[in-house]
Design a protein around this motif. Structure first.
Motif, PDB file in Angstrom:
ATOM      1  N   VAL A 119       0.834  -1.211   0.000  1.00 15.30           N
ATOM      2  CA  VAL A 119       0.000   0.000   0.000  1.00 15.30           C
ATOM      3  C   VAL A 119       0.863   1.253   0.000  1.00 15.30           C
ATOM      4  N   THR A 120       0.266   2.325  -0.460  1.00 16.21           N
ATOM      5  CA  THR A 120       0.884   3.639  -0.350  1.00 16.21           C
ATOM      6  C   THR A 120       0.228   4.371   0.819  1.00 16.21           C
ATOM      7  N   VAL A 121       0.809   5.469   1.225  1.00 22.00           N
ATOM      8  CA  VAL A 121       0.241   6.268   2.321  1.00 22.00           C
ATOM      9  C   VAL A 121      -1.168   6.724   1.953  1.00 22.00           C
TER      10      VAL A 121
ATOM     11  N   THR B 245       3.257   9.828   9.131  1.00 22.34           N
ATOM     12  CA  THR B 245       4.022   9.772  10.382  1.00 22.34           C
ATOM     13  C   THR B 245       3.848   8.418  11.065  1.00 22.34           C
ATOM     14  N   MET B 246       2.616   7.923  11.106  1.00 21.35           N
ATOM     15  CA  MET B 246       2.366   6.611  11.716  1.00 21.35           C
ATOM     16  C   MET B 246       3.129   5.518  10.974  1.00 21.35           C
ATOM     17  N   MET B 247       3.135   5.589   9.658  1.00 23.32           N
ATOM     18  CA  MET B 247       3.797   4.557   8.865  1.00 23.32           C
ATOM     19  C   MET B 247       5.316   4.627   9.033  1.00 23.32           C
ATOM     20  N   VAL B 248       5.867   5.815   9.098  1.00 16.72           N
ATOM     21  CA  VAL B 248       7.306   5.965   9.333  1.00 16.72           C
ATOM     22  C   VAL B 248       7.667   5.384  10.695  1.00 16.72           C
ATOM     23  N   ARG B 249       6.862   5.670  11.713  1.00 13.96           N
ATOM     24  CA  ARG B 249       7.123   5.141  13.062  1.00 13.96           C
ATOM     25  C   ARG B 249       7.026   3.615  13.078  1.00 13.96           C
ATOM     26  N   LEU B 250       6.036   3.070  12.379  1.00 11.23           N
ATOM     27  CA  LEU B 250       5.902   1.610  12.321  1.00 11.23           C
ATOM     28  C   LEU B 250       7.074   0.979  11.574  1.00 11.23           C
TER      29      LEU B 250
ATOM     30  N   TRP C  84       7.757  -2.916  11.997  1.00 14.33           N
ATOM     31  CA  TRP C  84       6.483  -3.486  11.568  1.00 14.33           C
ATOM     32  C   TRP C  84       6.272  -3.360  10.060  1.00 14.33           C
ATOM     33  N   LEU C  85       6.818  -2.295   9.474  1.00 15.20           N
ATOM     34  CA  LEU C  85       6.660  -2.055   8.041  1.00 15.20           C
ATOM     35  C   LEU C  85       8.024  -1.993   7.361  1.00 15.20           C
ATOM     36  N   GLN C  86       8.005  -2.195   6.063  1.00 13.45           N
ATOM     37  CA  GLN C  86       9.167  -1.979   5.213  1.00 13.45           C
ATOM     38  C   GLN C  86       8.641  -1.309   3.948  1.00 13.45           C
TER      39      GLN C  86
ATOM     40  N   ARG D 198       8.617   8.033  -7.365  1.00  8.96           N
ATOM     41  CA  ARG D 198       8.782   8.902  -6.192  1.00  8.96           C
ATOM     42  C   ARG D 198       7.885   8.474  -5.032  1.00  8.96           C
ATOM     43  N   THR D 199       7.262   7.319  -5.156  1.00  8.77           N
ATOM     44  CA  THR D 199       6.306   6.849  -4.156  1.00  8.77           C
ATOM     45  C   THR D 199       6.886   5.693  -3.356  1.00  8.77           C
ATOM     46  N   PHE D 200       6.681   5.747  -2.045  1.00 10.82           N
ATOM     47  CA  PHE D 200       7.043   4.616  -1.192  1.00 10.82           C
ATOM     48  C   PHE D 200       5.860   3.662  -1.170  1.00 10.82           C
ATOM     49  N   VAL D 201       6.144   2.392  -1.412  1.00  8.26           N
ATOM     50  CA  VAL D 201       5.128   1.342  -1.340  1.00  8.26           C
ATOM     51  C   VAL D 201       5.478   0.487  -0.127  1.00  8.26           C
ATOM     52  N   TYR D 202       4.566   0.454   0.836  1.00  5.72           N
ATOM     53  CA  TYR D 202       4.817  -0.215   2.109  1.00  5.72           C
ATOM     54  C   TYR D 202       4.224  -1.611   2.123  1.00  5.72           C
ATOM     55  N   SER D 203       4.897  -2.494   2.867  1.00  6.04           N
ATOM     56  CA  SER D 203       4.380  -3.839   3.111  1.00  6.04           C
ATOM     57  C   SER D 203       4.749  -4.225   4.543  1.00  6.04           C
ATOM     58  N   ALA D 204       4.111  -5.266   5.046  1.00  2.00           N
ATOM     59  CA  ALA D 204       4.359  -5.715   6.419  1.00  2.00           C
ATOM     60  C   ALA D 204       5.735  -6.359   6.510  1.00  2.00           C
TER      61      ALA D 204
END
Length: 139
Positions: free
Chosen positions: A26-28, A48-53, A58-60, A66-72
């Protein structure tokens, strides 16, 4: 794992992680849009929550343009395991036996649940035996 990394997820963090676990990547903006049904959060708050996680493990993320795509970074079972462990410590004075007793006496188990639990216990015992054998062989 430091105390900060192993601290339980807050309800807001848990809601966010549920989305990540369900969606995979997911993206922010996607998280904010999906969280909107439960909470009205600004995109920067979600970021901010995603950066902290991510800082807590918890996340990578990976970069797509230019987009960060996050996963568990941790499976959902880690979060559940931590919560159950805390519950056993807090409600049952650290006794898994008291937890199981309460489950059996006050909720009850179906025959199918009993079979699955028995199988899980047998698998855990087999793992313990294998682990013990490895330690013996290494000595």
């Amino acid at each position: 794992m430091s105390a900060h990394e192993s601290a339980p997820l807050t309800p807001a963090q848990r809601d966010l992680m549920e989305i990540v676990w369900a969606e995979g990547e997911v993206t922010v903006t996607e998280v904010r849009d999906l969280l909107e049904a439960k909470r009205n959060l600004a995109r920067n708050t979600v970021l901010t929550m995603m950066v902290r996680l991510e800082e807590r493990g918890w996340l990578q993320h990976r970069t797509q343009g230019r987009t960060f795509v996050y996963s568990a970074a941790r499976p959902k079972t880690v979060s559940l395991g931590m919560r159950v462990s805390q519950m056993v410590d807090r409600l049952f004075a650290g006794s898994p036996e008291d937890l199981v007793t309460a489950l059996i006496e006050y909720r009850g188990l179906t025959a199918a649940e009993t079979r699955r639990i028995r199988s899980m216990i047998e698998q855990a015992e087999a793992k313990q035996k294998q682990s013990g054998q490895r330690r013996k062989n290494q000595s």
